[in-house]
Design an enzyme around this catalytic site. Structure first.
Site, short mmCIF file in Angstrom:
data_model
loop_
_atom_site.label_atom_id
_atom_site.label_comp_id
_atom_site.label_asym_id
_atom_site.label_seq_id
_atom_site.Cartn_x
_atom_site.Cartn_y
_atom_site.Cartn_z
CE LYS A 1 7.98 -8.39 3.25
NZ LYS A 1 7.15 -7.97 3.43
CE LYS B 1 6.20 -8.05 -0.95
NZ LYS B 1 5.43 -7.55 0.29
C1 PBG Z 1 5.39 -4.77 4.34
C2 PBG Z 1 4.35 -5.03 2.52
C3 PBG Z 1 5.51 -4.58 1.95
C4 PBG Z 1 4.85 -5.09 0.96
C5 PBG Z 1 4.12 -5.66 0.58
N1 PBG Z 1 4.34 -5.61 2.20
C6 PBG Z 1 6.68 -3.63 1.81
C7 PBG Z 1 7.82 -4.14 2.78
O1 PBG Z 1 8.45 -4.77 2.54
O2 PBG Z 1 8.84 -2.88 2.41
C8 PBG Z 1 5.31 -4.47 -1.41
C9 PBG Z 1 4.64 -4.85 -1.77
C10 PBG Z 1 5.41 -4.57 -3.57
O3 PBG Z 1 6.35 -3.91 -3.79
O4 PBG Z 1 4.18 -4.71 -3.85
N2 PBG Z 1 5.63 -5.39 4.83
#
Ligand code: PBG
Length: 325
Positions: free
Chosen positions: A195, A248
């Site tokens: 991520k 992601k």
């Molecule tokens: C929580 C999380 C996030 C997303 C999914 N789980 C946001 C972040 O890390 O700030 C993002 C998903 C999206 O942008 O569609 N940590």
């Protein structure tokens, strides 16, 4: 001999021929639809930067889940908007919080959807970080216990898979152990393994009210410049017990999806995130892109890069287009 000797166009002449030789398929069953669940009843508020996506109370979200099932979509991933926040994010593991109640409701309705829950603290903490803050930094090991509690509460509610998105070191192992110790060895872990610290989460943070109140997430999410590091993150998560690994965002990281697909035998998911959806919606609203063609091309590209399934806000529209094609 007449020139040219080779004629690849012969395989592109008709849709029937193209269908026979197509390398990549996209089906509604390989899509997962993200949903935002809030307290109350009868609530359905559209998120301005995510047109067509809503913050919904459990009753309304359940109605939408029935439609999602009818459309043949594979599953849903649930995010919660709590009634209150605190320093430690304690509403994240409350049995009566929106996500836990939503999981129970979907289970009771007996829907043929894989129910996935996002495991993180950022929607639940006053400071908006994904873990416990100690001296201005997110404390890794103190956060692990809390994440394990969150995952356990989702498993108790009936989640099929829990999906840790916090990027703390060791969280997959901590969650696996907690689930196993409490009789939930059948509950899977979909790890947000690679991520990245991405600009493309901005609309999500509006939707989930989860923007960090100070600093940023660079101390725990990955540097967009790194690909080898993604393989290391994925390897660690698999070793700790991840059943599925996720990359992601999706579109700026197709190379990472391919590298993970080639290096590991576990299923690979990709998250086509909020900012990727918002970009398409904005261009479509200007009349600059044809939405159906653009979205089906993007989702096919994510599958071609190696993703087995895709989390996408376009899941419902895409499912409808795929059925009518
Ligand atoms: C929580 C999380 C996030 C997303 C999914 N789980 C946001 C972040 O890390 O700030 C993002 C998903 C999206 O942008 O569609 N940590």
């Amino acid at each position: 001999m007449s020139y040219p000797q080779h004629r690849p166009r012969r395989l592109r002449r008709t849709e029937a021929i193209r269908s026979l030789v197509r390398e990549t398929t996209l089906t509604p069953a390989s899509l997962v639809y993200p949903m935002f669940v809030c307290p109350g009843t009868g609530i359905q508020n559209e998120i301005p930067s995510l047109p067509g996506i809503y913050q919904q109370s459990v009753d309304r979200a359940l109605e939408e889940c029935r439609a999602v099932e009818q459309e043949g979509i594979g599953g849903v991933i649930l995010f919660g908007i709590p009634e209150s926040k605190d320093e430690r994010g304690s509403r994240a593991w409350a049995a009566d919080a929106p996500v836990q109640r939503m999981v129970e409701a979907v289970r009771r309705a007996n829907l043929r959807l894989v129910v996935i829950t996002d495991v993180c603290l950022c929607e639940y903490t006053t400071h908006g970080h994904c873990g416990v803050v100690v001296n201005g930094e997110v404390d890794n090991d103190a956060t692990l216990e809390l994440l394990a509690e969150v995952a356990l509460s989702h498993a108790r509610a009936g989640a099929d898979w829990v999906a840790p998105s916090d990027m703390m070191d060791g969280r997959v192992g901590a969650i696996r152990q907690q689930l196993d110790e409490h009789g939930f060895s059948h509950v899977g872990i979909l790890a947000y393994a690679a991520k990245y610290c991405s600009a493309f989460y901005q609309p999500f943070r509006e939707a989930a009210d989860s923007a960090p109140q100070f600093g940023d997430r660079r101390g725990y999410q990955m540097d967009p410049a790194n690909a080898r590091e993604a393989l290391r993150e994925v390897a660690l998560d698999i070793e700790e017990g991840a059943d599925v690994v996720m990359v992601k965002p999706a579109l700026p990281y197709l190379d990472v999806i391919r590298a993970v697909r080639d290096a590991f035998a576990v299923p690979v998911a990709a998250y086509n995130v909020s900012g990727e959806y918002a970009m398409v919606k904005a261009a479509v609203a200007q009349g600059w892109l044809d939405e159906q063609r653009a979205v089906l091309e993007l989702l096919t590209a994510i599958r071609r890069a190696g993703a087995d399934f895709i989390l996408t806000y376009h899941a419902r529209q895409a499912a409808r287009w795929l059925r009518s094609c």
